[in-house]
Design a protein around this motif. Structure first.
Motif, PDB file in Angstrom:
ATOM      1  N   LYS A 118       0.657   4.233  -2.696  1.00 52.81           N
ATOM      2  CA  LYS A 118       0.434   5.633  -2.327  1.00 52.81           C
ATOM      3  C   LYS A 118       1.536   6.534  -2.879  1.00 52.81           C
ATOM      4  N   LYS A 119       2.740   6.007  -2.964  1.00 57.19           N
ATOM      5  CA  LYS A 119       3.855   6.773  -3.553  1.00 57.19           C
ATOM      6  C   LYS A 119       3.545   7.106  -5.018  1.00 57.19           C
ATOM      7  N   PHE A 120       3.066   6.112  -5.772  1.00 59.07           N
ATOM      8  CA  PHE A 120       2.763   6.348  -7.184  1.00 59.07           C
ATOM      9  C   PHE A 120       1.492   7.175  -7.371  1.00 59.07           C
ATOM     10  N   TRP A 121       0.555   7.067  -6.445  1.00 61.75           N
ATOM     11  CA  TRP A 121      -0.649   7.913  -6.461  1.00 61.75           C
ATOM     12  C   TRP A 121      -0.217   9.370  -6.346  1.00 61.75           C
ATOM     13  N   THR A 122       0.692   9.651  -5.421  1.00 60.39           N
ATOM     14  CA  THR A 122       1.213  11.012  -5.241  1.00 60.39           C
ATOM     15  C   THR A 122       1.939  11.471  -6.498  1.00 60.39           C
ATOM     16  N   GLU A 123       2.699  10.574  -7.106  1.00 55.38           N
ATOM     17  CA  GLU A 123       3.410  10.905  -8.347  1.00 55.38           C
ATOM     18  C   GLU A 123       2.413  11.259  -9.459  1.00 55.38           C
ATOM     19  N   ASN A 152       0.997  14.669  -8.813  1.00 58.11           N
ATOM     20  CA  ASN A 152       1.992  15.696  -9.170  1.00 58.11           C
ATOM     21  C   ASN A 152       2.046  15.906 -10.684  1.00 58.11           C
ATOM     22  N   LYS A 182       3.761   1.311 -13.532  1.00 59.40           N
ATOM     23  CA  LYS A 182       4.665   1.588 -12.414  1.00 59.40           C
ATOM     24  C   LYS A 182       4.771   0.418 -11.441  1.00 59.40           C
ATOM     25  N   GLU A 228       0.841  -1.192   0.000  1.00 62.68           N
ATOM     26  CA  GLU A 228       0.000   0.000   0.000  1.00 62.68           C
ATOM     27  C   GLU A 228       0.883   1.251   0.000  1.00 62.68           C
ATOM     28  N   GLU A 229       2.021   1.148   0.670  1.00 64.71           N
ATOM     29  CA  GLU A 229       2.967   2.264   0.717  1.00 64.71           C
ATOM     30  C   GLU A 229       3.470   2.620  -0.688  1.00 64.71           C
ATOM     31  N   LYS A 230       3.825   1.600  -1.461  1.00 63.21           N
ATOM     32  CA  LYS A 230       4.299   1.804  -2.838  1.00 63.21           C
ATOM     33  C   LYS A 230       3.166   2.381  -3.696  1.00 63.21           C
ATOM     34  N   HIS A 287      -6.950  14.847  -5.086  1.00 63.70           N
ATOM     35  CA  HIS A 287      -6.047  14.746  -3.933  1.00 63.70           C
ATOM     36  C   HIS A 287      -6.800  14.620  -2.608  1.00 63.70           C
TER      37      HIS A 287
END
Length: 116
Positions: A38-43, A46, A100, A34-36, A61
């Protein structure tokens, strides 16, 4: 000789677009956290900002996401209009995350939770 212009005849000749069914049978299905995710969701968010898609960014967002079983990703929004904004970017986000995360089995669920 005068020719008439009729929109009806134009629309009757247009072929209906058939959705492209992608065969995902032999595509990768890498596990991811889930951490990974969320990282790509943020990317992705952006990228919306950089692409000047400010209204879309503002809508998305606010959403919460959660990784469920079998690579299901649940997106939670507080209104139908935010969920509709998500639907406009759904295909782009799907392609982005599949690439990704190297997982073509992932799928989305959208949940609308009204604030009380």
């Amino acid at each position: 000789m005068e020719r008439s212009f009729n929109l009806k005849t134009i629309f009757h000749t247009v072929e209906e677009e058939k959705p492209v069914i992608e065969n995902l049978e032999n595509k990768p299905k890498d596990a991811f956290s889930e951490e990974k995710l969320k990282k790509f969701w943020t990317e992705f968010l952006n990228q919306l900002l950089k692409g000047n898609k400010i209204p879309t960014y503002n809508a998305l967002h606010t959403g919460k996401l959660e990784l469920m079983e079998n690579f299901q990703i649940q997106f939670e929004f507080s209104s139908a209009s935010l969920a509709n904004e998500f639907d406009l970017e759904r295909d782009n986000l799907m392609r982005f995350l599949r690439e990704k995360l190297n997982n073509y089995a992932l799928d989305f669920q959208v949940k609308i939770v009204q604030d009380e």
